[in-house]
Design a protein around this motif. Structure first.
Motif, PDB file in Angstrom:
ATOM      1  N   UNK A 175      81.176  50.669  24.728  1.00  0.00           N
ATOM      2  CA  UNK A 175      81.795  51.565  25.708  1.00  0.00           C
ATOM      3  C   UNK A 175      82.673  52.591  24.996  1.00  0.00           C
ATOM      4  N   UNK A 176      82.871  53.716  25.668  1.00  0.00           N
ATOM      5  CA  UNK A 176      83.855  54.695  25.212  1.00  0.00           C
ATOM      6  C   UNK A 176      84.851  54.800  26.374  1.00  0.00           C
ATOM      7  N   UNK A 177      85.959  54.025  26.332  1.00  0.00           N
ATOM      8  CA  UNK A 177      86.857  53.982  27.489  1.00  0.00           C
ATOM      9  C   UNK A 177      87.464  55.352  27.785  1.00  0.00           C
ATOM     10  N   UNK A 178      87.656  55.618  29.069  1.00  0.00           N
ATOM     11  CA  UNK A 178      88.206  56.909  29.469  1.00  0.00           C
ATOM     12  C   UNK A 178      89.694  56.747  29.784  1.00  0.00           C
ATOM     13  N   UNK A 179      90.437  56.095  28.873  1.00  0.00           N
ATOM     14  CA  UNK A 179      91.883  56.011  29.090  1.00  0.00           C
ATOM     15  C   UNK A 179      92.612  56.566  27.887  1.00  0.00           C
ATOM     16  N   UNK A 180      93.901  56.815  28.070  1.00  0.00           N
ATOM     17  CA  UNK A 180      94.736  57.295  26.974  1.00  0.00           C
ATOM     18  C   UNK A 180      95.835  56.261  26.768  1.00  0.00           C
ATOM     19  N   UNK A 181      96.043  55.895  25.518  1.00  0.00           N
ATOM     20  CA  UNK A 181      97.103  54.927  25.216  1.00  0.00           C
ATOM     21  C   UNK A 181      98.263  55.664  24.537  1.00  0.00           C
ATOM     22  N   UNK A 182      99.465  55.460  25.074  1.00  0.00           N
ATOM     23  CA  UNK A 182     100.666  55.971  24.392  1.00  0.00           C
ATOM     24  C   UNK A 182     101.243  54.812  23.587  1.00  0.00           C
ATOM     25  N   UNK A 183     101.623  55.099  22.347  1.00  0.00           N
ATOM     26  CA  UNK A 183     102.264  54.084  21.506  1.00  0.00           C
ATOM     27  C   UNK A 183     103.736  54.460  21.374  1.00  0.00           C
ATOM     28  N   UNK A 184     104.614  53.534  21.727  1.00  0.00           N
ATOM     29  CA  UNK A 184     106.059  53.777  21.616  1.00  0.00           C
ATOM     30  C   UNK A 184     106.579  52.858  20.514  1.00  0.00           C
ATOM     31  N   UNK A 185     107.203  53.476  19.511  1.00  0.00           N
ATOM     32  CA  UNK A 185     107.640  52.711  18.341  1.00  0.00           C
ATOM     33  C   UNK A 185     109.126  52.365  18.458  1.00  0.00           C
ATOM     34  N   UNK A 186     109.424  51.061  18.543  1.00  0.00           N
ATOM     35  CA  UNK A 186     110.841  50.647  18.627  1.00  0.00           C
ATOM     36  C   UNK A 186     111.528  50.828  17.271  1.00  0.00           C
ATOM     37  N   UNK A 187     110.715  51.019  16.223  1.00  0.00           N
ATOM     38  CA  UNK A 187     111.184  51.155  14.837  1.00  0.00           C
ATOM     39  C   UNK A 187     111.950  49.925  14.361  1.00  0.00           C
ATOM     40  N   UNK A 188     111.762  48.797  15.065  1.00  0.00           N
ATOM     41  CA  UNK A 188     112.328  47.524  14.579  1.00  0.00           C
ATOM     42  C   UNK A 188     111.180  46.829  13.857  1.00  0.00           C
TER      43      UNK A 188
END
Ligand code: PMV
Length: 314
Positions: A171-184
């Motif tokens: 599959x080629x999913x049709x979603x967008x993932x945001x990555x939030x970095x806690x930097x911990x």
């Protein structure tokens, strides 16, 4: 002789920790990579240069005696040198655009790209042998690894993983993932040990949680195929409740997840937890909003594309 290889990092959409105990997990390779070059040298030493340190040692030191995050690469160079009866040494250089120690697979991508680049000095390696070598190398720093991270970094795309076996989803999913970095930064090994202790102290509860996780992943697989983002987001939120119960979250992660949940379809820890990154599920219209929001708060947040190439040698 000189050869190079690169491998992508990863996110765990669902199933971290529980995957070690036999539940299914879903992972996606991401568009950030580690590149490694390897070169045979006449001296009988292994040298490694990377942003996280430098190393130049003789082959006779056991990897277990080496107190360095570069241990997996040293292990790989040593094993492959032995296998091909190479009399000289190997010089390795690492370049990475994956932040280290925050759950985005920098260590697995390093093991995979390292296995590919060093093996390619002697023969063209196939993906199966790269993966086998990479998992052995990763075990030198995190003995109980499920192998799921190395599998997705090797093959790319979206994979369903369960007990050593995996399927690359078509599959080629049709979603967008945001990555939030806690930097911990976190130590995967320490957090995996914490979960092992939780399991030991709460046998019955853990077994119920494991069944629940497996069911969540099962439902998620159907929702991904239907591209039902609202449903998938709810599953991610339910998965996060299980991770909270394991005690691998903290105030910063909880704050990020609470905000991300308000803007996106669902958010959760990705990887071992205790720090590291949060992933938030979005569609093409929502993704800009979440990135802007965290940028204004001074928190690193970026959008990621799925990598479908996996490891490649060049
Ligand atoms: O090292 P991380 O943060 O990417 O986490 C790896 C995922 C775990 O499930 C916690 C461990 C494993 O080996 O699967």
């Amino acid at each position: 002789m000189k050869s190079s290889a690169s491998a992508p990092g990863k996110i765990i959409l669902l199933g971290e920790h529980f995957v070690i105990y036999g539940a299914r997990a879903i992972l996606c390779a991401i568009d950030r990579r580690v590149s490694i070059s390897a070169e045979t040298i006449p001296q009988r030493t292994i040298t490694i240069e990377s942003e996280i340190g430098k190393l130049s040692i003789k082959h006779d030191i056991e990897p277990t005696e080496l107190d360095s995050p570069l241990r997996p690469l040293y292990h790989l160079a040593r094993e492959i040198t032995k296998k091909y009866n190479h009399k000289g040494g190997i010089a390795i250089k690492v370049k990475s655009d994956i932040p280290a120690g925050v759950g985005l697979g920098s260590s697995s991508a390093c093991c995979v790209a390292g296995a590919a680049a060093i093996s390619a000095l002697f023969e063209e390696p196939d993906r199966q042998s790269i993966l086998r070598l990479a998992v052995e190398a990763e075990k030198t720093i995190h003995q109980n690894t499920s192998g799921a991270d190395c599998a997705v970094c090797t093959h790319g795309g979206v994979i369903e993983f369960k007990s050593d076996k995996f399927t690359k989803m078509d599959i080629v999913p049709d979603f967008k993932i945001a990555i939030v970095n806690s930097e911990i930064e976190h130590s995967t090994g320490d957090i995996v040990s914490h979960v092992k202790q939780f399991k030991k102290n709460n046998k019955r509860q853990f077994s119920e949680m494991l069944n629940k996780e497996d069911k969540l992943v099962n439902d998620a697989l159907l929702l991904i195929k239907k591209n039902d983002l609202a449903g998938l987001g709810r599953i991610m939120t339910e998965n996060q409740l299980l991770l909270d119960m394991l005690g691998i979250s903290n105030q910063t992660l909880k704050m990020i997840i609470r905000i991300a949940n308000e803007i996106s379809f669902g958010a959760k820890i990705t990887g071992a937890g205790g720090g590291g990154c949060i992933i938030a599920l979005n569609n093409h219209t929502k993704i800009g909003k979440i990135i802007d929001h965290f940028h204004k708060e001074g928190i690193e947040c970026f959008s990621t594309e799925i990598d479908f190439r996996g490891v490649n040698t060049f």
